[in-house]
Structure formats: structure tokens, C-alpha cells
Design an enzyme around this catalytic site. Structure first.
Site, PDB file in Angstrom:
ATOM      1  N   LYS A  11       0.850  -1.199   0.000  1.00 56.90           N
ATOM      2  CA  LYS A  11       0.000   0.000   0.000  1.00 56.90           C
ATOM      3  C   LYS A  11       0.879   1.240   0.000  1.00 56.90           C
ATOM      4  O   LYS A  11       2.050   1.196   0.433  1.00 56.90           O
ATOM      5  CB  LYS A  11      -0.934   0.037   1.211  1.00 56.90           C
ATOM      6  CG  LYS A  11      -0.245   0.094   2.595  1.00 56.90           C
ATOM      7  CD  LYS A  11       0.070   1.497   3.101  1.00 56.90           C
ATOM      8  CE  LYS A  11       0.813   1.479   4.431  1.00 56.90           C
ATOM      9  NZ  LYS A  11       1.669   2.562   4.760  1.00 56.90           N
ATOM     10  N   ASP A 137      -2.428  -2.101  10.214  1.00 55.15           N
ATOM     11  CA  ASP A 137      -2.592  -2.032   8.751  1.00 55.15           C
ATOM     12  C   ASP A 137      -3.147  -3.326   8.154  1.00 55.15           C
ATOM     13  O   ASP A 137      -3.486  -3.364   6.969  1.00 55.15           O
ATOM     14  CB  ASP A 137      -1.229  -1.772   8.073  1.00 55.15           C
ATOM     15  CG  ASP A 137      -0.796  -0.318   8.189  1.00 55.15           C
ATOM     16  OD1 ASP A 137      -1.630   0.531   8.562  1.00 55.15           O
ATOM     17  OD2 ASP A 137       0.382  -0.035   7.897  1.00 55.15           O
TER      18      ASP A 137
HETATM   19  P1  ATP Z   1       4.287  -0.419   7.697  1.00 56.64           P
HETATM   20  O1  ATP Z   1       4.080   0.377   6.444  1.00 56.64           O
HETATM   21  O2  ATP Z   1       3.058  -1.232   8.115  1.00 56.64           O
HETATM   22  O3  ATP Z   1       4.916   0.368   8.830  1.00 56.64           O
HETATM   23  P2  ATP Z   1       6.756  -1.390   6.803  1.00 56.64           P
HETATM   24  O4  ATP Z   1       6.720  -1.478   5.311  1.00 56.64           O
HETATM   25  O5  ATP Z   1       7.366  -0.133   7.346  1.00 56.64           O
HETATM   26  O6  ATP Z   1       5.312  -1.576   7.349  1.00 56.64           O
HETATM   27  P3  ATP Z   1       7.580  -4.134   7.091  1.00 56.64           P
HETATM   28  O7  ATP Z   1       8.216  -4.381   5.763  1.00 56.64           O
HETATM   29  O8  ATP Z   1       6.247  -4.716   7.317  1.00 56.64           O
HETATM   30  O9  ATP Z   1       7.556  -2.572   7.424  1.00 56.64           O
HETATM   31  O10 ATP Z   1       8.615  -4.689   8.178  1.00 56.64           O
HETATM   32  C1  ATP Z   1       8.892  -4.118   9.409  1.00 56.64           C
HETATM   33  C2  ATP Z   1       9.715  -5.107  10.248  1.00 56.64           C
HETATM   34  O11 ATP Z   1       8.888  -6.244  10.543  1.00 56.64           O
HETATM   35  C3  ATP Z   1      10.937  -5.657   9.532  1.00 56.64           C
HETATM   36  O12 ATP Z   1      12.074  -5.007   9.957  1.00 56.64           O
HETATM   37  C4  ATP Z   1      10.968  -7.158   9.853  1.00 56.64           C
HETATM   38  O13 ATP Z   1      11.980  -7.506  10.731  1.00 56.64           O
HETATM   39  C5  ATP Z   1       9.635  -7.460  10.508  1.00 56.64           C
HETATM   40  N1  ATP Z   1       8.834  -8.458   9.756  1.00 56.64           N
HETATM   41  C6  ATP Z   1       8.126  -9.465  10.284  1.00 56.64           C
HETATM   42  N2  ATP Z   1       7.491 -10.175   9.352  1.00 56.64           N
HETATM   43  C7  ATP Z   1       7.782  -9.607   8.162  1.00 56.64           C
HETATM   44  C8  ATP Z   1       7.404  -9.898   6.822  1.00 56.64           C
HETATM   45  N3  ATP Z   1       6.614 -10.915   6.510  1.00 56.64           N
HETATM   46  N4  ATP Z   1       7.876  -9.073   5.851  1.00 56.64           N
HETATM   47  C9  ATP Z   1       8.676  -8.031   6.176  1.00 56.64           C
HETATM   48  N5  ATP Z   1       9.074  -7.734   7.418  1.00 56.64           N
HETATM   49  C10 ATP Z   1       8.634  -8.502   8.420  1.00 56.64           C
END
Ligand code: ATP
Length: 288
Positions: A11, A137
Site C-alpha cells: 500500500k 494495517d
Molecule cells: P508499515 O508500512 O506497516 O509500517 P513497513 O513497510 O514499514 O510496514 P515491514 O516491511 O512490514 O515494514 O517490516 C517491518 C519489520 O517487521 C521488519 O524489519 C521485519 O523484521 C519485521 N517483519 C516481520 N514479518 C515480516 C514480513 N513478513 N515481511 C517483512 N518484514 C517482516
């Protein structure tokens, strides 16, 4: 059926406002969420025996309870006292820790997939109610499309689809922790709140330019002073024909909206040739 393949889509936030910090430490937000066609691939297989086996194509991501995909499977298996185990193969393409809800989307896809694979009989509402236990989310990642997200992000109102355009997504080489960003946000000092209601109106009118003009993310007030590359990426997109450009979520990913494909393609090539972005994608908005 003993195997199911899923796309866990990323997203972007077309608008992100923070209204206040609650007593429990969470922030009350008002965001416009949009699904894009940048996705992780997930395969679920019903397995003999019991338990969850997760494999991920990125070495630095956990393959246990610390992974949101694993946690989503466990939540349903515990609740429904699963008689069978599940194998999850996760291939990540969405940049990690980027503000694109990659982990949340994996969790949502696993919930949707397990429900189908094991015939659990949950409807979308039931999946979203369980999803919020995994992250704010996750319900949106179950719903997908275009939506207003309120509360801590879990209260969703579907909105008309975003007008078609070209979305350039660029993640810089830096790591930004969501905790750091919200922890350093001074809500009382936010000078300019994005016009979320104006964006909703623009969506109702199908007016891309008006939607783009009203883009705003209050979290940039924390990240841009700390990480100037975010501003540099925005400027590169704006100088190359973007209607507007902004950081998604808590960053550090920047996206630009383009109405002309050739402008988006030129900006893509320019970023590819430069050093400011590590991962760059040309995307489209998705309704589902
Ligand atoms: P958001 O936009 O919801 O804040 P994000 O894109 O910033 O999400 P994610 O890529 O979801 O962040 O990952 C955040 C942290 O969660 C990572 O540093 C990782 O260690 C952990 N994590 C746990 N499961 C997953 C997964 N399936 N994919 C990615 N990261 C994951």
C-alpha cells in the site's frame, strides 16, 4: 485443494494525518490508503502432521513467530484447532521496513489463504477482526483498494477507486524505524495538516490533479530533517513531471504520481542511474 497461491500487495498512503497521541501511546490517524501492484508471492500448502513451516527468500527475515506471516497462520490454527499443518513459502519483493506495509500484507494474505485452504468459513469482516490483532494495517490489507483509515488505522471506510495514473515508488538505502518516527513526532507542533477531506472529495470526483495537490504526510516533519535523501527523491520526481510526490507511511519510501507514462518512465530511468534510491518500481493503483 491442498495448495493456494497468493499475491500480498503493498500500500501507499495518499494522505497521512495524525490527530493526537492517545493515553495508551498509540497515535490516532486519518489516512488515505491505496493498494498498488507491487507484491510479495505466497504459496500455502496443507501439510501432513501439525505445525507451521515458513520459508522466506530473504536471509535476514525471521522464519518463526517473529514473522507476521507465521503469526497470522498461528492465530487461525490456534483458534480453529487445526488438524493439519501448513507450509508457507514467502517470496518478498515489497521493500522491507519501507512504509509499504509489506509485513502486514503478508499477514493479510495468509489469513485470506488459510481461510480458503482449510474452509474456515470466515467472511472479510471476520478476517479483518482477526487481522487487527496482528497489526493496525492488516485489516486494510485484507480489504484492499482505496480507503479512509481512522482510529489507529483499523477503522476503514471504502472510497471510490483512485483515478488511473503511473505511480513511481523509490526506496532510499536508509533504514527508518517506525518507532523512531512516531516517537519523535510532536503532534501539537504540526503546522500543516493534509486536506484529507479534500482528497476524499477529489476521489469522489475522479479528479487526479486535485487528489495529488492535496497529498501530505505529517511524518515527513520527522524524517526529512533527519534523512534529506527523502526530500531529494521528492524533488527528482517533481522536476520530472510528477503531479506530486510524498513519503509513504513512516517512510523512507517516496512515491510520485504521474499522469504521463513517458514522464514516469524518464524519472524511473533517472533514479535507476543515480544513487539516491535502492529499489525503484513503476506501479499502478489496484482496486482489489
Ligand atoms: P508499515 O508500512 O506497516 O509500517 P513497513 O513497510 O514499514 O510496514 P515491514 O516491511 O512490514 O515494514 O517490516 C517491518 C519489520 O517487521 C521488519 O524489519 C521485519 O523484521 C519485521 N517483519 C516481520 N514479518 C515480516 C514480513 N513478513 N515481511 C517483512 N518484514 C517482516
Amino acid at each position: 485443494m491442498n495448495e493456494i497461491r497468493l499475491k500480498a500487495k503493498a500500500k501507499i498512503n495518499l494522505g497521512l494525518d495524525v490527530l493526537r497521541k492517545r493515553e495508551d501511546g498509540y497515535h490516532e490517524v486519518r489516512m488515505i490508503m491505496q493498494t498498488v501492484n507491487l507484491y510479495d508471492k505466497i504459496t500455502l500448502r496443507a501439510a501432513r502432521g501439525s505445525g507451521i513451516r515458513l520459508s522466506v527468500n530473504l536471509r535476514y527475515l525471521p522464519e518463526n513467530m517473529d514473522n507476521l506471516a507465521y503469526r497470522a497462520a498461528k492465530l487461525l490454527m490456534d483458534e480453529f484447532s487445526a488438524a493439519q499443518g501448513v507450509e508457507i513459502e514467502l517470496n518478498k519483493y515489497i521493500p522491507v521496513a519501507a512504509g509499504l506495509a509489506g509485513g502486514s500484507s503478508d499477514a493479510a494474505a495468509v489469513l485470506v489463504g488459510m481461510n480458503k485452504l482449510f474452509g474456515l468459513g470466515l467472511d472479510a469482516q471476520g478476517l479483518m477482526e482477526r487481522g487487527v490483532k496482528l497489526g493496525a494495517d492488516v485489516p486494510f490489507c485484507v480489504m484492499r483498494g482505496t480507503a479512509l483509515a481512522e482510529g489507529i488505522g483499523e477503522k476503514l471506510t471504502p472510497l471510490p477507486p483512485m483515478p488511473q495514473c503511473h505511480i513511481l515508488v523509490a526506496k532510499p538505502k536508509i533504514y527508518v524505524s517506525t518507532k523512531f518516527v512516531y516517537g519523535n513526532l510532536k503532534v501539537a507542533e504540526i503546522k500543516k495538516h493534509p486536506d484529507i477531506d479534500g482528497q476524499i472529495q477529489a476521489l469522489r470526483e475522479g479528479d487526479l490533479k486535485s487528489l495529488a495537490k492535496r497529498m501530505g504526510n505529517v511524518l515527513e516533519s520527522v524524517t526529512i530533517p533527519e534523512y534529506p535523501v527523502i526530500q531529494t527523491l521528492k524533488e527528482t520526481m517533481l522536476e520530472n513531471g510528477a503531479l506530486n510526490a510524498m513519503m509513504s507511511g513512516s517512510g523512507p519510501t517516496v512515491f510520485g504520481l504521474f499522469d504521463q507514462e513517458q514522464d514516469a518512465a524518464r524519472a524511473y530511468e533517472l533514479l535507476k542511474a543515480g544513487n539516491d534510491a535502492k529499489q525503484i518500481y513503476l506501479c499502478r493503483a489496484q482496486d482489489t
